[in-house]
Design a protein around this motif. Structure first.
Motif, PDB file in Angstrom:
ATOM      1  N   UNK A 381      42.637  11.123 -43.644  1.00 33.96           N
ATOM      2  CA  UNK A 381      43.627  10.234 -43.038  1.00 33.96           C
ATOM      3  C   UNK A 381      42.973   9.260 -42.070  1.00 33.96           C
ATOM      4  N   UNK A 382      41.889   9.686 -41.442  1.00 36.32           N
ATOM      5  CA  UNK A 382      41.208   8.787 -40.503  1.00 36.32           C
ATOM      6  C   UNK A 382      40.637   7.576 -41.238  1.00 36.32           C
ATOM      7  N   UNK A 383      40.121   7.819 -42.447  1.00 34.62           N
ATOM      8  CA  UNK A 383      39.614   6.701 -43.237  1.00 34.62           C
ATOM      9  C   UNK A 383      40.748   5.779 -43.668  1.00 34.62           C
ATOM     10  N   UNK A 384      41.902   6.383 -43.982  1.00 31.39           N
ATOM     11  CA  UNK A 384      43.059   5.560 -44.347  1.00 31.39           C
ATOM     12  C   UNK A 384      43.500   4.694 -43.170  1.00 31.39           C
ATOM     13  N   UNK A 385      43.470   5.265 -41.967  1.00 28.68           N
ATOM     14  CA  UNK A 385      43.874   4.491 -40.789  1.00 28.68           C
ATOM     15  C   UNK A 385      42.918   3.314 -40.560  1.00 28.68           C
ATOM     16  N   UNK A 406      55.063   1.217 -32.225  1.00 23.66           N
ATOM     17  CA  UNK A 406      55.963   0.151 -32.675  1.00 23.66           C
ATOM     18  C   UNK A 406      55.447  -0.481 -33.956  1.00 23.66           C
ATOM     19  N   UNK A 407      54.129  -0.692 -34.004  1.00 20.21           N
ATOM     20  CA  UNK A 407      53.536  -1.272 -35.205  1.00 20.21           C
ATOM     21  C   UNK A 407      53.771  -0.356 -36.401  1.00 20.21           C
ATOM     22  N   UNK A 408      53.563   0.947 -36.213  1.00 22.15           N
ATOM     23  CA  UNK A 408      53.784   1.891 -37.309  1.00 22.15           C
ATOM     24  C   UNK A 408      55.237   1.882 -37.765  1.00 22.15           C
ATOM     25  N   UNK A 409      56.162   1.740 -36.818  1.00 19.85           N
ATOM     26  CA  UNK A 409      57.586   1.688 -37.173  1.00 19.85           C
ATOM     27  C   UNK A 409      57.882   0.455 -38.027  1.00 19.85           C
ATOM     28  N   UNK A 410      57.306  -0.674 -37.609  1.00 16.52           N
ATOM     29  CA  UNK A 410      57.522  -1.917 -38.364  1.00 16.52           C
ATOM     30  C   UNK A 410      56.918  -1.807 -39.758  1.00 16.52           C
ATOM     31  N   UNK A 411      55.711  -1.218 -39.823  1.00 15.98           N
ATOM     32  CA  UNK A 411      55.024  -1.112 -41.108  1.00 15.98           C
ATOM     33  C   UNK A 411      55.658  -0.072 -42.033  1.00 15.98           C
ATOM     34  N   UNK A 412      56.571   0.728 -41.487  1.00 10.76           N
ATOM     35  CA  UNK A 412      57.222   1.764 -42.299  1.00 10.76           C
ATOM     36  C   UNK A 412      58.550   1.311 -42.888  1.00 10.76           C
ATOM     37  N   UNK A 413      58.977   0.092 -42.563  1.00  3.43           N
ATOM     38  CA  UNK A 413      60.265  -0.423 -43.055  1.00  3.43           C
ATOM     39  C   UNK A 413      60.059  -0.995 -44.467  1.00  3.43           C
ATOM     40  N   UNK A 414      60.783  -0.487 -45.464  1.00  2.48           N
ATOM     41  CA  UNK A 414      60.600  -0.989 -46.832  1.00  2.48           C
ATOM     42  C   UNK A 414      61.225  -2.375 -47.024  1.00  2.48           C
ATOM     43  N   UNK A 415      60.610  -3.134 -47.913  1.00  3.01           N
ATOM     44  CA  UNK A 415      61.098  -4.465 -48.275  1.00  3.01           C
ATOM     45  C   UNK A 415      60.975  -4.622 -49.787  1.00  3.01           C
ATOM     46  N   UNK A 428      59.182  -4.872 -59.579  1.00  2.00           N
ATOM     47  CA  UNK A 428      59.795  -5.148 -58.288  1.00  2.00           C
ATOM     48  C   UNK A 428      60.404  -3.864 -57.731  1.00  2.00           C
ATOM     49  N   UNK A 429      59.961  -3.492 -56.510  1.00  2.00           N
ATOM     50  CA  UNK A 429      60.402  -2.240 -55.898  1.00  2.00           C
ATOM     51  C   UNK A 429      60.646  -2.462 -54.415  1.00  2.00           C
ATOM     52  N   UNK A 430      61.232  -1.447 -53.788  1.00  2.00           N
ATOM     53  CA  UNK A 430      61.368  -1.414 -52.332  1.00  2.00           C
ATOM     54  C   UNK A 430      60.172  -0.649 -51.787  1.00  2.00           C
ATOM     55  N   UNK A 431      59.355  -1.323 -50.977  1.00  2.00           N
ATOM     56  CA  UNK A 431      58.120  -0.698 -50.519  1.00  2.00           C
ATOM     57  C   UNK A 431      57.798  -1.172 -49.111  1.00  2.00           C
ATOM     58  N   UNK A 432      57.387  -0.239 -48.265  1.00  2.00           N
ATOM     59  CA  UNK A 432      56.976  -0.613 -46.914  1.00  2.00           C
ATOM     60  C   UNK A 432      55.524  -1.092 -46.949  1.00  2.00           C
TER      61      UNK A 432
END
Length: 788
Positions: A381-385, A406-415, A428-432
Motif C-alpha cells: 500500500x505504501x507503494x500505491x500511495x 480532505x484530499x482522500x475524501x475528494x479523491x474517493x467521490x465517484x464520477x 463508461x462507468x462511475x469511478x472515483x
C-alpha cells in the motif's frame, strides 16, 4: 401567303388599339378621379407604397452590397481563396498514417475528381448548375411557390452550388430575426462574384475541397478516406452517393452514426442521378439494394495507425519546421500549411505489429489478472500511495494546501468516466479518482520497434496498447534490459581475444570483493562448463558474470555506448545481468549492429517533407549514407555473435519460436527479463529486419510474481512471433521471410566448433579455475537472480 396577310393586319390592329389606350390613359385617369376620388386616392397610395417598397428593397440590397451588415469579400480576396490544410503523414507504401490539423482538410485538383462524384453532386444539389450564373431564379420561384402555397419544404432552399460555396467560405452571421434573409443576400452577391472570377469547373474544385463532411472532416479526399478508406478516384457510384448525400445535413446523414438515414439518403441521390440520365435505371435499382459497406478510418490523435509514432513525430516536426522559411520569410505551420511528411514506416508491417501487440496483450492481461487473484498488483500500500502522490489530480489538490484527509475524501467521490478495458474496448462507468488510479495501475503495457539494419529505416513503431489512455511512448521509455544485454558482454570478450570455446564453470560463487555479491541463475541450477555460445543462448548468469569480469565491466560499458546505448551504463560486474536501463530504440540500434555485421545503423523515420505543390523542403532519405556509419565491431566479431544467437531459437531460451509458433525463418534472438520480472524483452532479427519488444507495467512494482509467467519468453517473445507469422503469410514480404544470414567464414565456424556445455564429475569441476577479475570494489546493485 394569302393567310399571312389577314394575320398581319390583325396583329397591327391590336398594336394600334394598345397605343390608343395608352394615349387616352391620362384622360381616363382624370375621369376616374372625378367619378371616384377616394378610390383614386387609394390607388395613388398603393402606387407610392409600391415605389417606396421597391426603393427600400433597393437601398437594403445596396446596403448589404456596400457592407452595412459586414464587409463582403472583394474580388482580390476571392481570387486568393485559401483554407487551412492539414499536413499529411505518409507511409513508405503510400498510405496515409495520419494528419496534423486545425481543420482536417486536404486538397485535390479538379482533374483528380471522379466524374461520378461531379454528376452525383450536380444531380442532387444543383441540376441547372451549368445553365445559370450563380443564381437559379427558376429554382427560387419553385421553392417559393411550393413552400408558401403548397406547404412543401422538401424542395430545399434553392441555393446553388456557388451559393453553398459562399456559405462554406464565409460562415453565416447572427443578425437576429433577419439573419436568414441578410445572409442569403450576402451569399447571392458572393456567388455572383465567384462566377465572374472562376470557371464552373474551378468552382466545383473549390467546393469539393472545402465542404464539411462532419467530424471536423473537410473536403472529399479526407471524407473518402475516413468513411471508405480509399481515394476519391476509386469511389464507386454508391459510395459517392453516400458522401454527396451527407451534404444536405452532415450530422443527420453521417453513415457511421446514422446508417439508416444515410442509406435512405444515398438511394435518393442515386434515384436523382438516374432521373438526370447519369446512371442507367437498372444499375440504380441494383445499387440501391447494396448495404453501406463502410470502412471507417478515423485518423485522430488517438485513433488510426501508429498513434504513438505520430505524436513523437509531431513534436520533432515542430522543432524542425522552426528552421525552415517560406519565400516571404514566414515559417511553416504544421497544422495549416498542408505539408506532406513522407516516413519510412510500412503501413502493412505497422498493422501486423499493432495486431500482434493487441492480440497477445489481451491474453497476457487476462493471465495477469488470473495470476494475481485477490492480490493487489502493487503488493504494498505504501507503494500505491507513492503513485497517488505523483498523480496530477493529487498534486493539484495539494497545491491548495488541503489536508490529506480532505484530499482522500475528494479523491474517493465517484464520477462518470470512460475507462479502458482492452485494446479497442472502453466503457463508461462511475469511478472515483482513486479507483481510476488502481484500475490503470493493474495494466501491463508494451512497446514494439522494427527497423531495417541496412538503411536504419524504421518500419513499425508501437508505443503502447492504447494512445488515448496510455500516452507514454514505450519505444523511448528507459527500462532495465535484463539478459538482452548479454550479447554485448560476449562481444567485448571476443574483442578482448577470449576464445568462444573457452569453457567457464557454472558455479554459484560469492564475490567477497564486491561486498559478498552472490549472483544466481534464474533456475537456480548449476554444474557443467559452458562455452560462450552455451552461456549466451541458455542465458546462464554465472557464465555471463565471469565473462564480464574477464572482459572488464568498464570496457563493456564503453562498448555498449558505442553500440548506441545512450544512458548511464554502470561499469560494474552486475552489468553482465542487464542492470543498465535502455530504450527499445537503443536496443534495436545495438542489435542492428550485429545484423549489419559490425556497422552501427543510424535509425531514421522521416524520408522527406514537401509543400502541397510538391516542393521538397528537406530530404533526409538522400542524406542516409551507410558507408559513413561507425564500424563498432569487426565483421568476424559480429558474425560470431550472430551465429551464437541463431542457435537461441533452436535450442536456447527462444525455442518457443520453433516448437510453439513453428517459425522456421533464419532468425537470431535473445530473451531478457529484469529484476523481479518487472520487464520482459525479446530482441529478434534477420539481416533484413531487427525487431525489439518490451512488455511491463507503467511502474516496475506491478509485475508477475513468478519467473515462468514474467520472463521475456512468455511476455515479449510471443508478440514477435505473432508479428513474424503475419509477415510470413504476406507474399509481398517474401524478401523478409526468406532472408538468410551470410555464410560465416571457415575461421568463424572453426572458432564455434565445440559443445555448448560439458558435464563433468563434481570433483573434477571443482578443480577448474574460477575467473575472478581483480578490479576495484564498487557498490553493487541488488542481486539480480531473476535475470534470464
Amino acid at each position: 401567303m394569302n393567310n399571312f396577310i389577314p394575320t398581319a393586319r390583325l396583329q397591327a390592329a391590336k398594336v394600334y388599339a394598345l397605343l390608343y389606350r395608352v394615349k387616352t390613359w391620362p384622360d381616363d385617369w382624370r375621369d376616374f378621379r372625378k367619378k371616384r376620388p377616394w378610390a383614386a386616392f387609394g390607388v395613388r397610395a398603393l402606387i407610392l407604397l409600391a415605389v417606396a417598397a421597391l426603393l427600400a428593397v433597393f437601398i437594403f440590397l445596396q446596403s448589404v452590397r456596400m457592407g452595412a451588415f459586414g464587409p463582403l469579400p472583394a474580388k482580390e480576396d476571392l481570387h486568393h481563396i485559401s483554407s487551412y490544410l492539414a499536413s499529411e503523414v505518409y507511409s513508405r507504401d503510400g498510405s496515409i498514417l495520419g494528419r496534423y490539423y486545425l481543420e482536417n482538410r486536404s486538397y485535390l485538383p479538379y482533374e483528380q475528381l471522379p466524374s461520378i462524384l461531379i454528376k452525383a453532386l450536380i444531380a442532387t444539389e444543383d441540376a441547372r448548375y451549368f445553365q445559370h450564373n450563380g443564381i437559379d431564379w427558376q429554382a427560387w420561384c419553385r421553392v417559393l411557390f411550393k413552400t408558401l402555397f403548397l406547404n412543401d419544404a422538401s424542395q430545399g432552399g434553392g441555393s446553388t452550388i456557388s451559393q453553398q460555396l459562399a456559405k462554406n467560405l464565409y460562415p453565416r452571421q447572427d443578425y437576429g430575426r433577419y439573419s436568414l434573409i441578410i445572409n442569403k443576400i450576402k451569399e447571392v452577391f458572393i456567388a455572383r462574384r465567384l462566377e465572374a472570377l472562376y470557371t464552373k469547373e474551378e468552382i466545383l474544385e473549390i467546393y469539393l475541397n472545402t465542404v464539411s463532411f462532419s467530424e471536423n472532416t473537410f473536403g472529399i479526399k479526407v471524407a473518402a478516406h475516413r468513411f471508405f478508406n480509399t481515394l476519391p478516384e476509386y469511389l464507386r457510384p454508391e459510395q459517392a452517393a453516400v458522401l454527396i448525400g451527407m451534404l444536405k445535413a452532415t450530422a443527420s446523414y453521417n453513415p457511421k452514426n446514422h446508417p439508416g438515414r444515410s442509406l435512405e439518403r444515398r438511394n435518393l441521390v442515386l434515384q436523382r442521378m438516374a432521373q438526370d440520365g447519369y446512371l442507367p435505371a437498372k444499375m440504380v435499382d441494383s445499387l440501391q439494394q447494396l448495404p453501406l459497406q463502410l470502412q471507417y478510418q478515423p485518423l485522430t490523435v488517438n485513433e488510426g495507425p501508429a498513434t504513438h509514432f505520430r505524436e513523437t513525430l509531431r513534436q520533432e516536426l515542430k522543432e524542425l519546421l522552426q528552421k525552415l522559411r517560406k519565400e516571404n520569410g514566414l515559417g511553416y505551420n504544421l497544422y495549416t500549411d498542408g505539408l506532406k511528411i513522407f516516413t519510412t514506416i510500412d503501413s502493412r508491417l505497422q498493422t501486423y505489429a499493432e495486431v500482434a501487440v493487441a492480440r497477445h496483450m489481451t491474453k497476457l492481461q487476462r493471465d495477469f489478472t488470473e495470476h494475481l487473484g485477490d492480490e493487489t498488483p502493487w503488493e504494498s500500500d505504501s507503494l500505491f500511495r507513492e503513485v497517488v502522490y505523483q498523480s496530477e489530480v493529487y498534486r493539484r489538490l495539494a497545491e491548495r494546501c488541503l489536508p490529506e484527509t480532505t484530499i482522500d475524501s475528494i479523491l474517493s467521490v465517484p464520477h462518470p468516466t470512460w475507462i479502458y478495458r482492452a485494446p479497442g474496448v472502453d466503457e463508461k462507468v462511475e469511478l472515483s479518482p482513486l479507483d481510476s488510479i488502481r484500475h490503470y495501475l493493474s495494466f501491463l503495457n508494451a512497446g514494439f520497434l522494427a527497423a531495417d539494419p541496412g538503411t536504419g529505416a524504421v518500419r513499425a513503431w508501437v508505443g503502447g496498447i492504447d494512445h488515448q489512455y496510455f500516452k507514454y511512448d514505450h519505444v523511448r521509455s528507459r527500462r532495465s534490459v535484463g539478459s538482452t544485454f548479454k550479447p554485448i558482454v560476449y562481444a567485448k570478450a571476443i574483442q578482448k581475444g577470449i576464445h568462444p570455446c573457452a569453457y567457464t564453470p557454472n558455479v554459484l560463487a560469492t564475490y567477497w570483493r564486491y561486498e559478498g555479491w552472490k549472483p544466481r541463475n534464474a533456475d537456480n541450477k548449476y554444474g557443467g562448463v559452458y562455452s560462450m555460445e552455451g552461456g549466451l543462448i541458455h542465458s546462464v548468469n554465472t557464465i555471463a558474470v565471469q565473462t564480464a569480469l574477464r572482459a572488464r565491466p568498464k570496457a563493456i560499458a564503453e562498448l555498449a555506448a558505442q553500440l548506441g546505448l545512450k544512458g548511464h551504463i554502470p561499469g560494474v560486474p552486475a552489468i553482465a545481468l542487464g542492470v543498465a536501463d535502455a530504450s527499445l530504440e537503443e536496443m534495436v540500434t545495438a542489435y542492428g549492429t550485429f545484423a549489419n555485421r559490425g556497422k552501427r545503423p543510424e535509425l531514421n523515420y522521416i524520408r522527406r517533407i514537401e509543400t502541397p505543390e510538391g516542393k521538397v523542403l528537406v530530404d533526409f532519405e538522400s542524406q542516409v549514407d551507410s558507408s559513413r556509419w561507425e564500424h563498432v565491431l569487426e565483421e568476424q566479431e559480429a558474425d560470431i555473435i550472430n551465429e551464437m544467437l541463431r542457435k537461441s531459437p533452436v535450442k536456447g531460451t527462444a525455442m518457443r519460436l520453433r516448437y510453439r509458433y513453428q517459425l522456421n525463418n533464419d532468425l537470431a534472438g535473445k530473451t531478457g527479463t529484469s529484476q523481479n520480472h518487472s520487464d520482459g524483452w525479446f530482441m529478434g532479427y534477420s539481416p533484413r529486419l531487427v525487431t525489439g519488444v518490451w512488455v511491463g507495467a507503467e511502474y516496475p512494482i506491478v509485475r508477475f510474481r513468478n519467473l515462468r509467467l514474467g520472463q521475456g519468453a512468455n511476455t515479449a517473445l510471443p508478440i514477435f512471433a505473432e508479428f513474424m507469422l503475419q509477415v510470413n503469410q504476406d507474399c509481398d514480404f517474401q524478401e523478409l521471410s526468406e532472408a538468410t544470414f551470410p555464410e560465416p567464414s571457415l575461421e568463424v565456424q572453426s572458432m564455434l566448433n565445440c559443445p555448448n556445455v560439458i558435464w563433468q564429475e563434481r570433483d573434477t569441476l571443482e578443480q577448474l579455475p574460477t575467473a575472478v577479475a581483480s578490479i576495484q570494489v564498487s557498490p553493487m546493485p541488488a542481486a539480480t537472480s531473476d535475470n534470464e
